[in-house]
Design an enzyme around this catalytic site. Structure first.
Site, short mmCIF file in Angstrom:
data_model
loop_
_atom_site.label_atom_id
_atom_site.label_comp_id
_atom_site.label_asym_id
_atom_site.label_seq_id
_atom_site.Cartn_x
_atom_site.Cartn_y
_atom_site.Cartn_z
N ARG A 36 0.83 -1.22 0.00
CA ARG A 36 0.00 0.00 0.00
C ARG A 36 0.86 1.26 0.00
O ARG A 36 0.47 2.27 -0.58
CB ARG A 36 -0.95 -0.01 1.19
CG ARG A 36 -2.05 -1.02 0.98
CD ARG A 36 -3.20 -0.81 1.92
NE ARG A 36 -4.35 -1.54 1.44
CZ ARG A 36 -5.19 -2.21 2.20
NH1 ARG A 36 -5.02 -2.24 3.51
NH2 ARG A 36 -6.22 -2.84 1.67
N LYS A 205 -21.02 -15.70 -0.05
CA LYS A 205 -22.45 -15.45 0.14
C LYS A 205 -23.12 -14.66 -0.97
O LYS A 205 -22.58 -13.66 -1.44
CB LYS A 205 -22.63 -14.63 1.42
CG LYS A 205 -22.46 -15.41 2.70
CD LYS A 205 -22.59 -14.43 3.82
CE LYS A 205 -22.94 -15.03 5.13
NZ LYS A 205 -23.02 -13.94 6.10
N GLY A 355 -9.96 -7.82 -2.75
CA GLY A 355 -10.30 -8.94 -1.87
C GLY A 355 -9.56 -10.23 -2.19
O GLY A 355 -8.40 -10.22 -2.60
N GLY A 378 -13.98 -3.46 -0.26
CA GLY A 378 -15.33 -2.91 -0.03
C GLY A 378 -15.65 -1.80 -1.02
O GLY A 378 -16.75 -1.76 -1.59
#
Ligand code: AMP
Length: 398
Positions: A36, A205, A355, A378
């Site tokens: 990062r 999910k 992710g 996100g």
């Protein structure tokens, strides 16, 4: 409306506030992955080269107690950044006050300062995370221009992004190079893709990704669904799924979606199943014959072939989520197969929405073969949902 980027600002001699994403993994105060920091270097170096006075800040983890504060200082980041820039970086272990203000006012052109974890302000009423109006105004008062290069938090309205942007003055804010890249790739793929656009969604999910599935079914030419969430769809197809992951309250929804989407939606045709959730569990490939005591942990080889065929000729590909429990090597083949298929597409813009799929592609050594790997899990999901990201929306228009 297109947003200004850092090159649209006149930064020479100016105090430039830069929101970066230095939320790096730390172990006993040592940075275990500096990616990062590395990703933020182009914007920082541009500002140095163009004689700005560079004031950096970032969040790091979640700060809920004094112990968290002791653990989550940005000091190690300042040291690493200094090594990477080959230049002194002044670290101020405060988020406000005289020491910080004096240090900022003493900066010469090309100097770099990093101040302390913005979430230290969360200990007192979540001022950073709840975008306390006084805090955003105060931080904005410390500089003359604002650059947001932290995509990972762009889906949140915090004091260190939206708070500053809305107080720095019209025309005085812009995205950094990293955020601009995310806007170009993810925004471009969703809003104005070169077609055919194929989306591949996986992960655990359905409920986490409903909005993404719906948005991409509207925008894409094909939507492939694998991973744990495929079993809810397979159940809706009337198939036996044994003890595979399933959200029973979403089966009806999956059925409606399949009826609406027709052949735009592509589902697995075989699965690697086992009787235990363990890498060492004996496994087999099931083709529509999952037994009541079996659990699907990966897509099977025929599904990999089908997905590969569906990808053929794609000009834009968006991938989010693994095809199986890729953390266990014996159930990683589907994810690896899909990763290879996308990476080897000729002439396509290929995007990974952060992710787990980003982790998979990087660990498989395919990072360089993708056009873009998002830095925000996100944030990129919300972008793929078609949502407006407040951290970007609050920046000045071109
Ligand atoms: P997500 O965060 O929703 O992208 O989900 C990623 C997680 O989904 C990973 O940790 C995978 O191990 C898990 N996953 C993928 N496929 C399956 C599956 N068939 N059964 C259980 N977990 C799965």
């Amino acid at each position: 409306m297109a947003k200004k980027i850092v090159t649209d600002l006149s930064v020479g001699g100016k105090k430039v506030l830069v929101r970066v994403d230095f939320n790096v993994p730390l172990k006993n105060g040592v940075i275990t992955d500096d990616n990062r920091i590395v990703q933020a270097l182009p914007t920082i170096q541009y500002l140095i080269d163009n004689h700005a006075k560079v004031i950096l800040f970032s969040h790091l983890g979640k700060v809920k107690s004094e112990e968290d504060k002791a653990r989550l200082s940005l000091r190690p980041v300042a040291e690493r950044l200094s090594e990477l820039l080959k230049k002194e970086v002044t670290f101020i272990p405060e988020t406000r006050g005289e020491a910080l203000e004096t240090a900022i006012n003493g900066l010469a052109e090309g100097d770099v300062l990093l101040f302390e974890n913005t979430r230290f302000e969360d200990l007192d009423g979540k001022k950073e995370s709840k975008n306390d109006p006084e805090l955003g105004k105060y931080w904005a008062s410390l500089g003359e221009l604002f650059v947001n290069d932290a995509f990972g938090t762009a889906h949140r309205a915090h004091a260190s992004n939206v708070g500053i942007a809305s107080n720095i003055g019209e025309g005085n804010s812009a995205s950094g190079f990293l955020v601009d890249k995310e806007i170009k790739f993810i925004g471009g793929a969703v809003d104005n893709p070169e077609r055919p656009l194929v989306a591949i969604l996986g992960g655990a999910k359905v409920s986490d990704k409903i909005a993404v599935i719906e948005n991409l079914l509207e925008k894409a030419d094909k939507v492939i669904i694998g991973g744990g969430m495929a079993y809810t769809f397979m159940k809706a197809q009337g198939k036996e799924i044994g003890i595979s992951l399933c959200e029973n309250d979403k089966v009806e929804y999956a059925r409606e979606l399949m009826a609406k989407a027709g052949d735009k939606l592509v589902l697995p045709v075989d699965n690697v199943v086992a009787k235990e959730f363990s890498n060492d569990a004996p496994s087999r490939v099931a083709q529509g014959d999952i037994q009541p005591d079996e659990e699907g942990l990966d897509i099977g080889p025929k599904s990999v072939e089908l997905f590969k065929k569906t990808l053929e000729g794609a000009k834009t590909v968006i991938w989010n989520g693994p095809m199986g429990v890729f953390e266990m090597p014996n159930f990683a083949k589907g994810t690896i197969g899909v990763c290879e298929a996308i990476a080897n597409l000729e002439g396509a813009t290929t995007i990974i929405g952060g992710g787990d799929s980003a982790t998979a592609a990087i660990s498989l050594g395919y990072a360089e073969k993708f056009s873009h790997i998002s830095t925000g899990g996100g944030a990129s999901l919300e972008y793929l949902e078609g949502k407006v990201l407040p951290g970007i929306d609050s920046l000045s228009n071109k």
